[in-house]
Scaffold this motif. Structure first.
Motif, PDB file in Angstrom:
ATOM      1  N   GLN A 249     105.012 115.287  -8.564  1.00 49.71           N
ATOM      2  CA  GLN A 249     103.665 114.862  -8.382  1.00 49.71           C
ATOM      3  C   GLN A 249     103.188 114.127  -9.153  1.00 49.71           C
ATOM      4  O   GLN A 249     103.354 114.422 -10.572  1.00 49.71           O
ATOM      5  N   GLU A 250     102.691 112.943  -8.784  1.00 49.56           N
ATOM      6  CA  GLU A 250     102.121 111.925 -10.157  1.00 49.56           C
ATOM      7  C   GLU A 250     100.684 112.879 -10.302  1.00 49.56           C
ATOM      8  O   GLU A 250     100.158 113.524  -9.473  1.00 49.56           O
ATOM      9  N   GLY A 251     100.276 112.513 -11.407  1.00 48.57           N
ATOM     10  CA  GLY A 251      99.077 113.266 -12.081  1.00 48.57           C
ATOM     11  C   GLY A 251      97.785 112.153 -11.746  1.00 48.57           C
ATOM     12  O   GLY A 251      97.731 111.490 -10.755  1.00 48.57           O
ATOM     13  N   ASP A 252      96.733 112.405 -12.638  1.00 47.71           N
ATOM     14  CA  ASP A 252      95.546 111.560 -12.435  1.00 47.71           C
ATOM     15  C   ASP A 252      95.710 110.110 -12.429  1.00 47.71           C
ATOM     16  O   ASP A 252      96.428 109.673 -13.429  1.00 47.71           O
ATOM     17  N   PRO A 253      95.392 109.404 -11.503  1.00 48.87           N
ATOM     18  CA  PRO A 253      95.566 108.053 -11.479  1.00 48.87           C
ATOM     19  C   PRO A 253      95.296 107.134 -12.842  1.00 48.87           C
ATOM     20  O   PRO A 253      95.689 106.114 -13.175  1.00 48.87           O
ATOM     21  N   LYS A 254      94.026 107.784 -13.418  1.00 55.03           N
ATOM     22  CA  LYS A 254      93.600 107.298 -14.643  1.00 55.03           C
ATOM     23  C   LYS A 254      94.580 107.101 -15.542  1.00 55.03           C
ATOM     24  O   LYS A 254      94.665 106.258 -16.400  1.00 55.03           O
ATOM     25  N   TYR A 255      95.233 107.914 -15.876  1.00 58.15           N
ATOM     26  CA  TYR A 255      96.362 108.118 -16.884  1.00 58.15           C
ATOM     27  C   TYR A 255      97.917 107.920 -16.270  1.00 58.15           C
ATOM     28  O   TYR A 255      98.708 108.087 -17.367  1.00 58.15           O
ATOM     29  N   ILE A 256      97.795 107.514 -15.182  1.00 63.17           N
ATOM     30  CA  ILE A 256      99.499 107.585 -14.635  1.00 63.17           C
ATOM     31  C   ILE A 256     100.371 106.488 -15.269  1.00 63.17           C
ATOM     32  O   ILE A 256      99.823 105.469 -15.527  1.00 63.17           O
ATOM     33  N   ALA A 257     101.573 106.507 -15.502  1.00 61.40           N
ATOM     34  CA  ALA A 257     102.339 105.506 -16.026  1.00 61.40           C
ATOM     35  C   ALA A 257     102.841 104.767 -14.834  1.00 61.40           C
ATOM     36  O   ALA A 257     103.005 105.238 -13.715  1.00 61.40           O
ATOM     37  N   GLY A 266     110.221 110.584 -15.993  1.00 62.45           N
ATOM     38  CA  GLY A 266     110.683 110.855 -17.015  1.00 62.45           C
ATOM     39  C   GLY A 266     109.983 111.198 -18.177  1.00 62.45           C
ATOM     40  O   GLY A 266     108.692 110.943 -17.919  1.00 62.45           O
ATOM     41  N   PRO A 267     110.454 111.597 -19.312  1.00 61.03           N
ATOM     42  CA  PRO A 267     109.550 111.790 -20.632  1.00 61.03           C
ATOM     43  C   PRO A 267     108.881 110.845 -20.839  1.00 61.03           C
ATOM     44  O   PRO A 267     107.733 110.834 -21.533  1.00 61.03           O
ATOM     45  N   HIS A 268     109.022 109.485 -20.649  1.00 60.74           N
ATOM     46  CA  HIS A 268     108.518 108.349 -21.013  1.00 60.74           C
ATOM     47  C   HIS A 268     106.961 108.048 -20.400  1.00 60.74           C
ATOM     48  O   HIS A 268     106.211 107.608 -20.768  1.00 60.74           O
ATOM     49  N   ALA A 269     106.705 108.788 -19.181  1.00 56.57           N
ATOM     50  CA  ALA A 269     105.490 108.895 -18.498  1.00 56.57           C
ATOM     51  C   ALA A 269     104.506 109.459 -19.307  1.00 56.57           C
ATOM     52  O   ALA A 269     103.332 109.218 -19.314  1.00 56.57           O
ATOM     53  N   ASP A 270     104.949 110.522 -19.892  1.00 62.90           N
ATOM     54  CA  ASP A 270     103.928 111.356 -20.863  1.00 62.90           C
ATOM     55  C   ASP A 270     103.648 110.541 -21.948  1.00 62.90           C
ATOM     56  O   ASP A 270     102.430 110.587 -22.357  1.00 62.90           O
ATOM     57  N   VAL A 271     104.475 109.718 -22.483  1.00 58.46           N
ATOM     58  CA  VAL A 271     104.197 109.015 -23.814  1.00 58.46           C
ATOM     59  C   VAL A 271     102.837 107.768 -23.221  1.00 58.46           C
ATOM     60  O   VAL A 271     102.004 107.835 -23.866  1.00 58.46           O
ATOM     61  N   PHE A 272     103.139 107.211 -21.808  1.00 54.71           N
ATOM     62  CA  PHE A 272     102.369 106.272 -21.609  1.00 54.71           C
ATOM     63  C   PHE A 272     100.839 107.063 -21.479  1.00 54.71           C
ATOM     64  O   PHE A 272      99.704 106.379 -21.970  1.00 54.71           O
TER      65      PHE A 272
END
Ligand SMILES: Nc1ncnc2c1ncn2[C@@H]1O[C@H](COP(=O)(O)OP(=O)(O)OP(=O)(O)O)[C@@H](O)[C@H]1O
Length: 543
Positions: A249-257, A266-272
């Motif tokens: 599931q995607e997280g909070d829209p304010k921080y979503i990649a 993928g892990p790149h989403a956490d970097v964004f």
């Protein structure tokens, strides 16, 4: 020609700030500090039958530990009484405070009754809505447990379920980064760098364990008491290269990649998301939830007006982390390898090492202090008490003279020591104690004259005789015909007296008062004392 009466149109410029604003201005305008309470799960108009008529077996089941290691087993604690109706949570923890609540449940600051330490315990708000819901919820506990301990990830202690609620016990932090950013609006850049390297280290730990967080945001980051940032809330974490990624599931829209919206997990989403978090912290930025601002941030357009005050290095790193193309976005390991980041990382580690050593020394010091204190209380004090007992007790008795029995006993110790009764009759007083214990030790006698009723010819005085060995008649200081005391080392002054002890000369004129010797004031010699008792005995007879 333009009509001179018509005002010229005022040119409108696009603001450099665009649709962005800073948090401190929102607060200054009196708005609520937080606009993004996480959405509650959709409410059904009619609750399912299973929730109205709760399965009594499940509702009153004993607490089960939740662990990925094996089948759930009963949880135990020395403070838990299975016979009690109270919850395991209430029996084993004392609630100190409520820390907050989110979509999952409530979080409490608690003190464990087992070790006396403070923890955070998160309790699911609602009962499991079935087996699927239960599995989804306990998944967070499994993932937390699987993760090896790391200083930049919130530490897990244990999880259990009881009466269809899940409980997760973790380390207690000072606050969430969200709360921190609501309080602090001009964070120094050094602190932002510290937070950045902390969170990069925590993320690397997760990614090295093939885990993707997918919900990196200030609400899920915690600041410890010593200012270290830690990643927490593993509710959306998924394992890489597993089927569950498709369920992510995607997280909070304010921080979503941006790529998550196209299904590239993928892990790149956490970097964004971390890039957006650092931008928010460094610029006190009010992040857009949607609209133009949201689009601009995902197209690599970071508002220059906000980042102008930042160093080139920090701006550059934020830009790289928020690269719109996840393929070109650096990984966590790449960013940690950058010289400017390594420099901060090295400084941060040194600070943490110093703090660790200080903490260890402090623990050692408090351990040693406790040890010595315990030793003093358990060994030295009793030994001292035993050694000083007789004298101490006597002093105590003099303070409470009512405990005394001043009756004259003819069956005195002298007899038991082989002396004849007439030795007492001839003037040796045995002022025996009333307690059996003291009667067993007849060689000791103490006179507390304040309790002695003196006849008028005898002036009260307070010499206190402490005699602890039988004395030959001839040398007894209480012997009727003697004013001279041949002092034995066992004779001592056992109480202070307002009168200053003065030397008394014996018949030969020599001073008989030596240090620690019997103190006898003139006017109340041993003879007089004997007279007192004789008088008292006579008056009793007369009565
Ligand atoms: N370990 C902790 N130490 C200190 N405070 C904590 C801790 N865990 C949670 N909190 C506080 O409790 C609040 C709610 O916690 P959390 O966000 O984990 O709950 P949640 O129900 O999982 O929320 P979410 O909606 O993000 O899933 C946090 O904002 C924070 O203030």
């Amino acid at each position: 020609m333009a009509n001179p009466g018509t005002p010229r149109p005022v040119p409108h410029f696009f603001s450099e700030e665009g649709p962005f604003s800073q948090k401190k201005y929102r607060l200054a305008n009196g708005n609520t500090p937080r606009d993004s309470q996480p959405p509650r799960p959709p409410a059904k108009s009619v609750p399912p039958v299973s929730r109205v008529f709760i399965n009594s077996k499940l509702a009153f089941q004993r607490p089960q530990s939740v662990s990925f290691r094996g089948p759930d087993s009963l949880i135990s604690s020395p403070h838990y009484d299975a016979g009690s109706k109270e919850l395991f949570f209430d029996q084993c923890f004392g609630i100190v405070d409520k820390l907050g609540e989110g979509s999952f449940g409530e979080v409490f600051k608690v003190r464990s009754k087992e070790d006396g330490k403070l923890y955070a315990v998160k309790r699911s708000r609602e009962r499991f809505r079935g087996e699927y819901d239960r599995k989804r919820k306990i998944g967070e506990a499994y993932r937390l447990e699987k993760l090896r301990r790391h200083p930049n990830c919130v530490q897990f202690f244990k999880a259990w379920e009881e009466r269809q609620h899940l409980y997760i016990q973790t380390e207690l932090c000072q606050c969430s980064l969200e709360q921190y950013l609501e309080q602090q609006h001009d964070i120094p850049e050094e602190t932002v760098w510290n937070f950045l390297v902390d969170l990069l280290s925590g993320l690397k730990h997760l990614h090295d364990h093939r885990l993707i967080h997918l919900d990196i945001k200030p609400d899920n980051i915690f600041v410890s008491n010593d200012g270290v940032c830690k990643i927490g809330d593993f509710g959306l974490v998924v394992e890489m290269e597993k089927e569950e990624v498709s369920d992510a599931q995607e997280g909070d829209p304010k921080y979503i990649a941006p790529e998550l919206l196209e299904g590239h997990f993928g892990p790149h989403a956490d970097v964004f998301s971390l890039g957006v978090t650092i931008l928010e912290a460094a610029c006190d930025l009010e992040l857009p939830r949607n609209g133009v601002g949201w689009q601009q941030l995902r197209q690599g357009m970071i508002p220059a007006a906000f980042t102008a005050g930042l160093s080139h290095d920090l701006r550059n790193i934020i830009q790289l982390m928020m690269h719109p193309d996840y393929v070109q976005r650096p990984s966590v390991a790449d960013i940690l390898a950058m010289p400017e980041v390594r420099k901060v990382l090295w400084r941060r580690r040194r600070q943490q090492a110093v703090r660790f050593v200080q903490g260890a020394m402090l623990s050692m010091y408090s351990f040693m202090t406790t040890l010595f204190h315990t030793m003093y209380l358990t060994i030295l004090l009793p030994v001292k008490a035993i050694k000083g007992q007789p004298e101490e007790r006597q002093r105590e008795r003099c303070r409470h003279p009512t405990d005394w029995d001043y009756s004259y006993s003819e069956d005195d110790a002298f007899e038991s020591e082989g002396h004849s009764k007439d030795s007492a009759e001839s003037g040796v007083a045995n002022l025996s104690l009333s307690t059996d214990e003291e009667l067993e030790r007849p060689r000791q006698f103490i006179i507390c004259p304040s309790e002695v009723r003196f006849t008028p010819d005898v002036r009260p005085a307070t010499p206190i005789l402490h005699h602890s060995s039988p004395m030959p008649r001839s040398s007894s200081p209480l012997h009727g015909n003697h004013t001279q005391a041949h002092l034995s080392p066992n004779l001592s002054l056992v109480t202070s007296h307002p009168y200053t002890p003065t030397s008394h000369s014996d018949s030969s004129g020599s001073s008989f008062l030596e240090e620690g010797a019997v103190l006898i004031r003139s006017g109340i010699g041993p003879k007089n004392l004997m007279n007192i008792f004789d008088d008292a005995a006579c008056s009793d007879d007369d009565d």
